[in-house]
Design a protein around this motif. Structure first.
Motif, PDB file in Angstrom:
ATOM      1  N   MET A   1      11.292  16.031 -46.543  1.00 49.05           N
ATOM      2  CA  MET A   1      12.247  15.696 -47.612  1.00 49.05           C
ATOM      3  C   MET A   1      12.239  14.190 -47.885  1.00 49.05           C
ATOM      4  SD  MET A   1      14.474  16.581 -49.720  1.00 49.05           S
ATOM      5  CE  MET A   1      15.159  15.337 -50.793  1.00 49.05           C
ATOM      6  N   ILE A   2      12.363  13.402 -46.814  1.00 51.93           N
ATOM      7  CA  ILE A   2      12.328  11.943 -46.983  1.00 51.93           C
ATOM      8  C   ILE A   2      10.876  11.535 -47.246  1.00 51.93           C
ATOM      9  CG2 ILE A   2      12.755   9.725 -45.877  1.00 51.93           C
ATOM     10  CD1 ILE A   2      14.947  10.996 -44.259  1.00 51.93           C
ATOM     11  N   PRO A   3      10.616  10.786 -48.327  1.00 49.45           N
ATOM     12  CA  PRO A   3       9.234  10.383 -48.616  1.00 49.45           C
ATOM     13  C   PRO A   3       8.619   9.649 -47.425  1.00 49.45           C
ATOM     14  CG  PRO A   3      10.654   9.880 -50.469  1.00 49.45           C
ATOM     15  CD  PRO A   3      11.552  10.323 -49.358  1.00 49.45           C
ATOM     16  N   ASN A   4       7.339   9.914 -47.220  1.00 48.76           N
ATOM     17  CA  ASN A   4       6.610   9.417 -46.066  1.00 48.76           C
ATOM     18  C   ASN A   4       6.729   7.898 -45.863  1.00 48.76           C
ATOM     19  OD1 ASN A   4       4.956   9.943 -43.878  1.00 48.76           O
ATOM     20  ND2 ASN A   4       3.121   9.325 -45.025  1.00 48.76           N
ATOM     21  N   ILE A   5       6.527   7.145 -46.931  1.00 51.06           N
ATOM     22  CA  ILE A   5       6.531   5.680 -46.810  1.00 51.06           C
ATOM     23  C   ILE A   5       7.925   5.165 -46.432  1.00 51.06           C
ATOM     24  CG2 ILE A   5       6.908   5.310 -49.301  1.00 51.06           C
ATOM     25  CD1 ILE A   5       4.687   3.143 -47.056  1.00 51.06           C
ATOM     26  N   LEU A   6       8.947   5.868 -46.902  1.00 49.55           N
ATOM     27  CA  LEU A   6      10.318   5.487 -46.575  1.00 49.55           C
ATOM     28  C   LEU A   6      10.579   5.745 -45.082  1.00 49.55           C
ATOM     29  CD1 LEU A   6      12.510   4.338 -48.397  1.00 49.55           C
ATOM     30  CD2 LEU A   6      13.465   6.627 -48.602  1.00 49.55           C
ATOM     31  N   LYS A   7      10.048   6.856 -44.578  1.00 49.32           N
ATOM     32  CA  LYS A   7      10.147   7.171 -43.151  1.00 49.32           C
ATOM     33  C   LYS A   7       9.484   6.079 -42.315  1.00 49.32           C
ATOM     34  CE  LYS A   7      10.048  12.093 -42.887  1.00 49.32           C
ATOM     35  NZ  LYS A   7       9.079  13.179 -42.902  1.00 49.32           N
ATOM     36  N   LYS A   8       8.315   5.627 -42.777  1.00 45.57           N
ATOM     37  CA  LYS A   8       7.586   4.597 -42.035  1.00 45.57           C
ATOM     38  C   LYS A   8       8.377   3.292 -41.987  1.00 45.57           C
ATOM     39  CE  LYS A   8       2.822   6.188 -42.669  1.00 45.57           C
ATOM     40  NZ  LYS A   8       2.645   6.633 -41.274  1.00 45.57           N
ATOM     41  N   ILE A   9       8.975   2.929 -43.117  1.00 44.84           N
ATOM     42  CA  ILE A   9       9.786   1.710 -43.166  1.00 44.84           C
ATOM     43  C   ILE A   9      10.982   1.837 -42.211  1.00 44.84           C
ATOM     44  CG2 ILE A   9      11.399   0.401 -44.631  1.00 44.84           C
ATOM     45  CD1 ILE A   9       8.765  -0.431 -45.446  1.00 44.84           C
ATOM     46  N   MET A  10      11.579   3.027 -42.192  1.00 39.99           N
ATOM     47  CA  MET A  10      12.712   3.236 -41.275  1.00 39.99           C
ATOM     48  C   MET A  10      12.262   3.073 -39.827  1.00 39.99           C
ATOM     49  SD  MET A  10      14.718   6.470 -42.984  1.00 39.99           S
ATOM     50  CE  MET A  10      15.143   6.448 -44.739  1.00 39.99           C
ATOM     51  N   GLU A  11      11.069   3.598 -39.509  1.00 36.62           N
ATOM     52  CA  GLU A  11      10.536   3.443 -38.157  1.00 36.62           C
ATOM     53  C   GLU A  11      10.281   1.969 -37.835  1.00 36.62           C
ATOM     54  OE1 GLU A  11       8.308   7.771 -38.284  1.00 36.62           O
ATOM     55  OE2 GLU A  11       7.085   5.945 -38.134  1.00 36.62           O
ATOM     56  N   ASN A  40      10.913  -6.019 -56.792  1.00 32.60           N
ATOM     57  CA  ASN A  40       9.544  -6.006 -56.276  1.00 32.60           C
ATOM     58  C   ASN A  40       9.105  -7.348 -55.695  1.00 32.60           C
ATOM     59  OD1 ASN A  40       8.916  -3.410 -56.600  1.00 32.60           O
ATOM     60  ND2 ASN A  40       7.607  -3.647 -58.399  1.00 32.60           N
ATOM     61  N   ASP A  41       9.482  -8.447 -56.382  1.00 32.04           N
ATOM     62  CA  ASP A  41       9.048  -9.772 -55.939  1.00 32.04           C
ATOM     63  C   ASP A  41       9.579 -10.099 -54.544  1.00 32.04           C
ATOM     64  OD1 ASP A  41       7.805  -9.995 -58.309  1.00 32.04           O
ATOM     65  OD2 ASP A  41       9.246 -11.390 -59.213  1.00 32.04           O
ATOM     66  N   GLN A  42      10.854  -9.761 -54.322  1.00 31.12           N
ATOM     67  CA  GLN A  42      11.453 -10.047 -53.011  1.00 31.12           C
ATOM     68  C   GLN A  42      10.760  -9.261 -51.901  1.00 31.12           C
ATOM     69  OE1 GLN A  42      15.659  -9.241 -54.087  1.00 31.12           O
ATOM     70  NE2 GLN A  42      16.125 -11.013 -52.814  1.00 31.12           N
ATOM     71  N   ILE A  43      10.458  -8.001 -52.193  1.00 28.36           N
ATOM     72  CA  ILE A  43       9.810  -7.165 -51.177  1.00 28.36           C
ATOM     73  C   ILE A  43       8.384  -7.642 -50.923  1.00 28.36           C
ATOM     74  CG2 ILE A  43       9.061  -4.826 -50.604  1.00 28.36           C
ATOM     75  CD1 ILE A  43      11.400  -3.739 -52.067  1.00 28.36           C
ATOM     76  N   GLU A  44       7.692  -8.014 -52.010  1.00 30.49           N
ATOM     77  CA  GLU A  44       6.315  -8.525 -51.863  1.00 30.49           C
ATOM     78  C   GLU A  44       6.314  -9.796 -51.030  1.00 30.49           C
ATOM     79  OE1 GLU A  44       3.052  -8.171 -53.662  1.00 30.49           O
ATOM     80  OE2 GLU A  44       3.507  -6.718 -55.241  1.00 30.49           O
ATOM     81  N   ALA A  45       7.303 -10.653 -51.262  1.00 29.98           N
ATOM     82  CA  ALA A  45       7.396 -11.904 -50.502  1.00 29.98           C
ATOM     83  C   ALA A  45       7.636 -11.602 -49.026  1.00 29.98           C
ATOM     84  CB  ALA A  45       8.521 -12.777 -51.062  1.00 29.98           C
ATOM     85  N   PHE A  46       8.530 -10.681 -48.751  1.00 28.13           N
ATOM     86  CA  PHE A  46       8.834 -10.271 -47.375  1.00 28.13           C
ATOM     87  C   PHE A  46       7.545  -9.764 -46.706  1.00 28.13           C
ATOM     88  CE2 PHE A  46      12.116  -7.499 -44.807  1.00 28.13           C
ATOM     89  CZ  PHE A  46      11.764  -8.165 -43.663  1.00 28.13           C
ATOM     90  N   SER A  47       6.830  -8.889 -47.416  1.00 28.97           N
ATOM     91  CA  SER A  47       5.574  -8.327 -46.911  1.00 28.97           C
ATOM     92  C   SER A  47       4.564  -9.435 -46.614  1.00 28.97           C
ATOM     93  CB  SER A  47       5.026  -7.348 -47.956  1.00 28.97           C
ATOM     94  OG  SER A  47       3.688  -7.045 -47.683  1.00 28.97           O
ATOM     95  N   ASP A  48       4.470 -10.372 -47.543  1.00 27.40           N
ATOM     96  CA  ASP A  48       3.532 -11.492 -47.413  1.00 27.40           C
ATOM     97  C   ASP A  48       3.895 -12.390 -46.224  1.00 27.40           C
ATOM     98  OD1 ASP A  48       1.432 -13.216 -48.374  1.00 27.40           O
ATOM     99  OD2 ASP A  48       3.041 -14.576 -49.001  1.00 27.40           O
ATOM    100  N   HIS A  49       5.185 -12.668 -46.056  1.00 25.70           N
ATOM    101  CA  HIS A  49       5.627 -13.512 -44.937  1.00 25.70           C
ATOM    102  C   HIS A  49       5.282 -12.868 -43.598  1.00 25.70           C
ATOM    103  CE1 HIS A  49       8.861 -15.146 -47.883  1.00 25.70           C
ATOM    104  NE2 HIS A  49       7.706 -15.745 -48.049  1.00 25.70           N
ATOM    105  N   ARG A  58       3.641  -1.193 -49.994  1.00 20.18           N
ATOM    106  CA  ARG A  58       3.429   0.111 -50.636  1.00 20.18           C
ATOM    107  C   ARG A  58       4.724   0.725 -51.153  1.00 20.18           C
ATOM    108  NH1 ARG A  58       0.775   3.076 -45.785  1.00 20.18           N
ATOM    109  NH2 ARG A  58       1.401   4.907 -46.972  1.00 20.18           N
ATOM    110  N   LEU A  59       5.853   0.274 -50.582  1.00 20.49           N
ATOM    111  CA  LEU A  59       7.131   0.941 -50.833  1.00 20.49           C
ATOM    112  C   LEU A  59       7.420   1.211 -52.310  1.00 20.49           C
ATOM    113  CD1 LEU A  59       9.602   2.017 -49.317  1.00 20.49           C
ATOM    114  CD2 LEU A  59      10.664  -0.206 -49.599  1.00 20.49           C
TER     115      LEU A  59
END
Lengths: 196, 196
Positions: free
Chosen positions: A1-11, A37-46, B49-50
């Motif tokens: 039910m919970i999308p896969n990528i969301l599960k991974k982020i929760m983990e 999107n920009d904030q998340i991309e920055a977080f990912s990049d950091h 990817r989120l």
């Protein structure tokens, strides 16, 4: 039910200390719903850059993004005074005081026989080298069993050298009420009493 | 003193709800000291990817990584029963019960005049479309002012149609002690009492 990528982020969030299932869910949903999107991309990049950009200073073992850390390369600071701490977090805390003008030495832990950590596991060789050009060694390990044991070990190791060795004062916290102090702290405060 | 990239990671953590300066520092230092490169890279990759992988289901507006979400595309579930909820988090909570076999409809909020949110801001057009092929509409908005207001609005909108409209039961939590119940809950529990 919970999308896969969301599960991974929760983990991923749950791998961090103090973050349980509910909090991880809340944080992941916040990313999706409230961050752009920009904030998340920055977080990912950091995150990606983190391990590549952070090194440890070869002199004091503090975390740094330079070849030699800001403190060790700052000649306005007293390079002949070393404060020994257990880990990098301690340096952050001490630097917030903005009053200490010497340098640091990060041991990378404390002696703890119950967990098999001996002086061989700590950054003591480099400290022995630095001691030769040092006037004062301030031992700022915690007041715990491991902190005291490590402090005693360092004292015995360096006490024959031409060096002033000091330890952070024990006593009552500023503003503390006598009735909330434990007996050990209180007896330390009496023992180390100062002329008033 | 604190390396730049570490500062940025701390800021990223502080952008998340419920994470203050101290916690952000602790989490950032944990990443550096206790997590290996692979774990951090995976975290970074998941974040990237989120937003690309998560879409909203065009039928029920739930978060999904498919064209149509798992619930709406599952013909073992009762597609003629719709449970209306405020947001995606509610669906996660309800799905944990593992007993509900109908579908959902995520409104994307609740009517809240104090914040300028009206029915026009919610996913009601698509609900009106779905209602035509639906036998029961379960309104599962919160028992707050906004939840009740939204429930009343939906009831007035659809009550002329050939449709059973129900609302989640109010009453005492299972295992609850009478003396801790507020009066409103208690009076709801009396009003909705069941044959025993």
């Amino acid at each position: 039910m919970i999308p896969n990528i969301l599960k991974k982020i929760m983990e991923d969030f749950q791998n961090l200390p103090g973050i349980g299932e509910k909090t991880a869910e809340r944080l992941a949903l916040f990313l999706i719903s409230d961050m752009d999107n920009d904030q998340i991309e920055a977080f990912s990049d950091h995150l990606k850059r983190l391990k590549y950009e952070i090194k440890t200073c070869p002199v004091c073992h503090m975390l740094t993004d330079k070849d030699i850390c800001d403190v060790c390369s700052d000649h306005d600071r007293d390079q002949e005074t070393i404060m020994v701490v257990a880990d990098a977090k301690d340096v952050f805390i001490l630097e917030k005081m903005q009053s200490y003008q010497g340098t640091y030495h990060v041991l990378g832990g404390l002696i703890d026989f119950s967990r098999g950590i001996t002086d061989k596991d700590l950054n003591i060789d480099t400290l022995s080298e630095r001691i030769k050009h040092t006037k004062e060694l301030i031992i700022a390990t915690n007041g715990t069993v491991e902190g005291e044991m490590t402090a005693k070990f360092l004292k015995s190791l360096f006490e024959d050298q031409d060096l002033k060795i000091t330890r952070l004062a024990s006593g009552l916290p500023v503003g503390a009420d006598l009735k909330y102090a434990d007996e050990l702290t209180l007896s330390k405060a009496v023992e180390n009493r100062l002329k008033y």
